[in-house]
Design a protein around this motif. Sequence first.
Motif, PDB file in Angstrom:
ATOM      1  N   ALA A  30       4.447  -8.509  25.689  1.00 32.83           N
ATOM      2  CA  ALA A  30       4.486  -9.820  25.041  1.00 32.83           C
ATOM      3  C   ALA A  30       5.421 -10.763  25.794  1.00 32.83           C
ATOM      4  O   ALA A  30       5.114 -11.944  25.977  1.00 32.83           O
ATOM      5  CB  ALA A  30       4.929  -9.685  23.588  1.00 32.83           C
ATOM      6  N   LEU A  34       4.303 -14.222  27.781  1.00 34.20           N
ATOM      7  CA  LEU A  34       4.814 -15.566  27.525  1.00 34.20           C
ATOM      8  C   LEU A  34       4.998 -16.372  28.807  1.00 34.20           C
ATOM      9  O   LEU A  34       5.099 -17.601  28.761  1.00 34.20           O
ATOM     10  CB  LEU A  34       6.131 -15.499  26.762  1.00 34.20           C
ATOM     11  CG  LEU A  34       6.014 -15.123  25.294  1.00 34.20           C
ATOM     12  CD1 LEU A  34       7.391 -14.976  24.672  1.00 34.20           C
ATOM     13  CD2 LEU A  34       5.190 -16.142  24.539  1.00 34.20           C
ATOM     14  N   ARG A  42       0.652 -21.059  24.421  1.00 32.69           N
ATOM     15  CA  ARG A  42       1.663 -20.087  23.969  1.00 32.69           C
ATOM     16  C   ARG A  42       1.828 -20.086  22.457  1.00 32.69           C
ATOM     17  O   ARG A  42       1.978 -19.034  21.842  1.00 32.69           O
ATOM     18  CB  ARG A  42       2.997 -20.389  24.640  1.00 32.69           C
ATOM     19  CG  ARG A  42       3.024 -20.015  26.095  1.00 32.69           C
ATOM     20  CD  ARG A  42       4.416 -20.196  26.697  1.00 32.69           C
ATOM     21  NE  ARG A  42       4.368 -19.948  28.117  1.00 32.69           N
ATOM     22  CZ  ARG A  42       4.339 -20.902  29.036  1.00 32.69           C
ATOM     23  NH1 ARG A  42       4.365 -22.170  28.674  1.00 32.69           N
ATOM     24  NH2 ARG A  42       4.293 -20.579  30.313  1.00 32.69           N
ATOM     25  N   VAL A  46       1.348 -16.757  20.251  1.00 29.53           N
ATOM     26  CA  VAL A  46       2.471 -16.128  19.551  1.00 29.53           C
ATOM     27  C   VAL A  46       2.210 -16.075  18.043  1.00 29.53           C
ATOM     28  O   VAL A  46       2.491 -15.060  17.396  1.00 29.53           O
ATOM     29  CB  VAL A  46       3.793 -16.857  19.866  1.00 29.53           C
ATOM     30  CG1 VAL A  46       4.917 -16.371  18.971  1.00 29.53           C
ATOM     31  CG2 VAL A  46       4.164 -16.655  21.326  1.00 29.53           C
ATOM     32  N   SER A 113      -3.101 -11.665  28.026  1.00 31.58           N
ATOM     33  CA  SER A 113      -2.239 -12.843  27.935  1.00 31.58           C
ATOM     34  C   SER A 113      -2.819 -14.039  28.677  1.00 31.58           C
ATOM     35  O   SER A 113      -2.409 -15.172  28.421  1.00 31.58           O
ATOM     36  CB  SER A 113      -0.845 -12.526  28.476  1.00 31.58           C
ATOM     37  OG  SER A 113      -0.222 -11.582  27.647  1.00 31.58           O
ATOM     38  N   ALA A 118       0.789 -13.139  24.673  1.00 34.31           N
ATOM     39  CA  ALA A 118       1.617 -12.277  23.816  1.00 34.31           C
ATOM     40  C   ALA A 118       0.889 -11.688  22.616  1.00 34.31           C
ATOM     41  O   ALA A 118       1.484 -10.924  21.863  1.00 34.31           O
ATOM     42  CB  ALA A 118       2.862 -13.022  23.338  1.00 34.31           C
ATOM     43  N   THR A 119      -0.384 -11.971  22.421  1.00 31.59           N
ATOM     44  CA  THR A 119      -1.076 -11.531  21.215  1.00 31.59           C
ATOM     45  C   THR A 119      -1.221 -10.016  21.154  1.00 31.59           C
ATOM     46  O   THR A 119      -0.788  -9.386  20.191  1.00 31.59           O
ATOM     47  CB  THR A 119      -2.462 -12.199  21.127  1.00 31.59           C
ATOM     48  OG1 THR A 119      -2.280 -13.614  21.150  1.00 31.59           O
ATOM     49  CG2 THR A 119      -3.173 -11.832  19.849  1.00 31.59           C
ATOM     50  N   LEU A 122       2.160  -8.096  20.957  1.00 30.97           N
ATOM     51  CA  LEU A 122       2.744  -8.033  19.617  1.00 30.97           C
ATOM     52  C   LEU A 122       1.956  -7.088  18.714  1.00 30.97           C
ATOM     53  O   LEU A 122       2.536  -6.429  17.846  1.00 30.97           O
ATOM     54  CB  LEU A 122       2.831  -9.429  19.010  1.00 30.97           C
ATOM     55  CG  LEU A 122       3.889 -10.329  19.650  1.00 30.97           C
ATOM     56  CD1 LEU A 122       3.799 -11.744  19.109  1.00 30.97           C
ATOM     57  CD2 LEU A 122       5.278  -9.764  19.417  1.00 30.97           C
TER      58      LEU A 122
END
Length: 185
Positions: A30, A34, A42, A46, A113, A118-119, A122
Amino acid sequence: MGRGNSALARVAVIVRAPAGWLWWLGVLSAGIGLLVPGLTGRRIGVLGGAALFVLVGAVVFAARRRRYERLARGASRAGRAVFLQDRAVTVRNWRRSRRWWLLLAFLTAIGSSFAAPATLGLALAGAGAGLWAKAMWLGGLERRSEALLWIRTEWATGSPAASGVRGYLTTGVGAGDAGAGGGRR
């Protein structure tokens, strides 16, 4: 079922073994994600990742809990001739047998990404958090029953609640080198 020579691994340790790896690989992917603006941006990445973190963590925590409870209720006492596997050995065996899957998940989370930053990282961290919470829940189950839950190592190749698992074995709370929930003592 609890008699004879066999090796046993702690159920909570098996559940907790991937938690740290999934958490740190998810956080790292993640963070790397970013750095890439991505197609969605972003902020959306996020926020979507935060929603997936909560959703995946809740699903992983809730998955197969009834099966764990049913196996724990039907657990028999382990015999004297069993060998209790150390926590470090159980974690090392899990990591060695799945290291390529961890690498593939990490690279997929980084690659995604470019679409949504970052999906998936996470979501991966959410899976680790859910497994850690499930291991803590198992530790509470062990404390309430005042017995540690063990599984034969040959049945522990997959999930400790898989369909091939015929039952758990129990020992006293002082057995083994792992604390409640599979952590270090």
